[in-house]
Write a protein that holds these residues in place. Structure first.
Motif, PDB file in Angstrom:
ATOM      1  N   ALA A 143      -1.051  -1.420  58.270  1.00  0.00           N
ATOM      2  CA  ALA A 143      -0.914  -0.755  59.497  1.00  0.00           C
ATOM      3  C   ALA A 143       0.544  -0.203  59.684  1.00  0.00           C
ATOM      4  CB  ALA A 143      -1.592  -1.174  60.663  1.00  0.00           C
ATOM      5  N   ASN A 144       1.587  -1.040  59.590  1.00  0.00           N
ATOM      6  CA  ASN A 144       2.799  -0.588  59.829  1.00  0.00           C
ATOM      7  C   ASN A 144       3.671  -0.086  58.526  1.00  0.00           C
ATOM      8  OD1 ASN A 144       3.714  -1.344  62.585  1.00  0.00           O
ATOM      9  ND2 ASN A 144       2.338  -3.187  62.008  1.00  0.00           N
ATOM     10  N   HIS A 145       2.718   0.270  57.545  1.00  0.00           N
ATOM     11  CA  HIS A 145       3.336   0.903  56.223  1.00  0.00           C
ATOM     12  C   HIS A 145       4.300  -0.030  55.923  1.00  0.00           C
ATOM     13  CE1 HIS A 145       1.028   4.069  57.440  1.00  0.00           C
ATOM     14  NE2 HIS A 145       1.597   4.258  58.770  1.00  0.00           N
ATOM     15  N   ALA A 146       4.414  -1.375  55.763  1.00  0.00           N
ATOM     16  CA  ALA A 146       5.361  -2.102  54.927  1.00  0.00           C
ATOM     17  C   ALA A 146       5.632  -1.724  53.705  1.00  0.00           C
ATOM     18  CB  ALA A 146       5.038  -3.612  55.292  1.00  0.00           C
ATOM     19  N   SER A 147       6.795  -2.077  53.073  1.00  0.00           N
ATOM     20  CA  SER A 147       6.964  -1.935  51.666  1.00  0.00           C
ATOM     21  C   SER A 147       6.584  -2.882  50.900  1.00  0.00           C
ATOM     22  CB  SER A 147       8.793  -1.774  51.490  1.00  0.00           C
ATOM     23  OG  SER A 147       9.206  -3.125  51.758  1.00  0.00           O
TER      24      SER A 147
END
Length: 61
Positions: free
Chosen positions: A38-42
């Protein structure tokens, strides 16, 4: 949350989760991948989180 002050890539996503009021503080490790997505983590953040989860699992049994 116990990894919040860890050095390097393990501490970075843990710190981000620690300041996010939406992140679950439960012991349910299944919520972490959902939060990362949801937080577009790498990919590096996801790998670091998996490392932290593995370390947590070995200390909690």
């Amino acid at each position: 949350m116990t990894q919040r002050n860890a050095d390097g890539f393990v501490g970075q996503p843990a710190n981000a989760a620690g300041i996010d009021h939406i992140f679950s503080r439960s012991d349910d490790v299944d919520t972490a991948p959902e939060w990362l997505q949801a937080n577009h983590a790498s990919g590096i953040d996801r790998e670091a989180w998996e490392d932290a989860e593995d370390k947590w699992m070995t200390t909690t049994g």
